[in-house]
Design a protein around this motif. Structure first.
Motif, short mmCIF file in Angstrom:
data_model
loop_
_atom_site.label_atom_id
_atom_site.label_comp_id
_atom_site.label_asym_id
_atom_site.label_seq_id
_atom_site.Cartn_x
_atom_site.Cartn_y
_atom_site.Cartn_z
N GLN A 74 103.03 -5.18 -25.02
CA GLN A 74 103.62 -6.17 -25.95
C GLN A 74 104.67 -6.80 -25.42
O GLN A 74 105.17 -7.84 -25.71
CB GLN A 74 103.90 -5.36 -27.39
CG GLN A 74 102.90 -4.53 -28.05
CD GLN A 74 102.09 -5.67 -28.73
OE1 GLN A 74 102.37 -6.59 -29.02
NE2 GLN A 74 100.64 -5.44 -28.31
N GLY A 75 104.87 -6.21 -23.99
CA GLY A 75 105.83 -7.00 -23.28
C GLY A 75 105.61 -8.05 -22.43
O GLY A 75 106.51 -8.61 -21.30
N PHE A 76 104.32 -8.59 -22.31
CA PHE A 76 103.82 -9.28 -21.39
C PHE A 76 104.52 -10.78 -21.49
O PHE A 76 104.57 -11.09 -22.44
CB PHE A 76 102.45 -9.50 -21.41
CG PHE A 76 101.92 -10.76 -20.37
CD1 PHE A 76 101.62 -10.30 -19.11
CD2 PHE A 76 101.50 -11.81 -20.71
CE1 PHE A 76 101.31 -11.07 -18.21
CE2 PHE A 76 100.91 -12.98 -20.11
CZ PHE A 76 100.73 -12.51 -18.50
N LYS A 77 105.05 -11.00 -20.21
CA LYS A 77 105.54 -12.53 -20.12
C LYS A 77 104.88 -13.23 -18.72
O LYS A 77 105.22 -12.69 -17.88
CB LYS A 77 107.25 -12.43 -20.16
CG LYS A 77 107.82 -13.63 -19.84
CD LYS A 77 109.41 -13.57 -19.84
CE LYS A 77 110.05 -14.81 -19.60
NZ LYS A 77 111.59 -14.72 -19.25
N ALA A 78 104.39 -14.33 -19.00
CA ALA A 78 103.65 -14.86 -17.89
C ALA A 78 104.73 -15.53 -16.88
O ALA A 78 105.68 -15.90 -17.21
CB ALA A 78 102.89 -16.27 -18.29
N LYS A 79 104.00 -15.30 -15.47
CA LYS A 79 105.10 -15.63 -14.40
C LYS A 79 105.00 -17.09 -14.76
O LYS A 79 104.12 -17.74 -14.78
CB LYS A 79 104.77 -15.27 -13.10
CG LYS A 79 104.91 -13.75 -12.83
CD LYS A 79 104.19 -13.69 -11.47
CE LYS A 79 104.47 -11.88 -11.28
NZ LYS A 79 104.03 -11.80 -9.69
N PRO A 80 106.42 -17.66 -14.10
CA PRO A 80 106.37 -19.30 -14.20
C PRO A 80 105.51 -19.61 -12.81
O PRO A 80 105.52 -18.97 -12.04
CB PRO A 80 107.87 -19.60 -13.93
CG PRO A 80 108.47 -18.36 -13.30
CD PRO A 80 107.70 -16.93 -13.79
N GLU A 81 105.27 -20.87 -13.15
CA GLU A 81 104.38 -21.75 -11.95
C GLU A 81 105.16 -21.60 -10.77
O GLU A 81 106.36 -22.16 -10.80
CB GLU A 81 103.79 -22.93 -12.54
CG GLU A 81 102.83 -22.95 -13.68
CD GLU A 81 101.51 -22.53 -13.00
OE1 GLU A 81 101.22 -22.59 -11.98
OE2 GLU A 81 100.92 -21.43 -13.95
N ARG A 82 104.33 -21.67 -9.73
CA ARG A 82 105.38 -21.76 -8.52
C ARG A 82 105.25 -23.09 -8.02
O ARG A 82 104.20 -24.00 -8.22
CB ARG A 82 104.57 -20.83 -7.24
CG ARG A 82 104.79 -19.41 -7.41
CD ARG A 82 104.34 -18.74 -6.16
NE ARG A 82 104.43 -17.41 -6.34
CZ ARG A 82 104.27 -16.61 -5.04
NH1 ARG A 82 103.74 -16.81 -4.32
NH2 ARG A 82 104.63 -15.27 -5.47
N GLN A 83 106.47 -23.66 -7.46
CA GLN A 83 106.39 -24.94 -7.02
C GLN A 83 105.92 -24.83 -5.59
O GLN A 83 105.72 -24.07 -4.64
CB GLN A 83 108.01 -25.37 -6.78
CG GLN A 83 108.71 -25.39 -8.02
CD GLN A 83 108.22 -26.29 -8.98
OE1 GLN A 83 107.99 -27.41 -8.39
NE2 GLN A 83 108.22 -26.23 -10.24
N LYS A 84 105.00 -26.03 -5.38
CA LYS A 84 104.20 -26.30 -4.13
C LYS A 84 104.91 -27.00 -2.87
O LYS A 84 105.64 -27.97 -3.37
CB LYS A 84 102.77 -26.58 -4.31
CG LYS A 84 102.13 -25.55 -5.01
CD LYS A 84 100.47 -26.20 -5.15
CE LYS A 84 100.01 -24.98 -6.05
NZ LYS A 84 98.40 -25.29 -6.15
#
Length: 84
Positions: A74-84
């Motif tokens: 229940q603690g899942f938090k998606a990683k932010p998108e990496r800057q390319k």
């Protein structure tokens, strides 16, 4: 004859069930790798950690969470998108 047929069917279902369980575990482990709260502890005995549940584990933390609670994390938090 009937017993042999029933035994063979049970064995097939058991093997298929085990394979499905392993696939589910792989998907859950992938779930951790995509979570912002997941980290590598660098502790040789407990290499994987979860910041939300404050646990260190020998295996992916979601597997311990599922074993303990019987429910998905229940603690899942998606990683932010990496800057390319």
């Amino acid at each position: 004859m009937l017993f042999t047929a029933m035994f063979n069917t049970a064995m097939k279902n058991g093997v298929a069930g085990k394979a499905k369980m392993q696939d589910d575990k792989r998907k859950q482990a992938q779930h951790c790798l995509q979570c912002a709260n997941y980290y590598i502890t660098h502790d040789i005995h407990f290499m994987y950690g979860c910041r939300v549940f404050q646990i260190k584990s020998k295996r992916q933390p979601i597997l311990d969470v599922v074993d303990a609670s019987g429910d998905i994390c229940q603690g899942f938090k998606a990683k932010p998108e990496r800057q390319k």
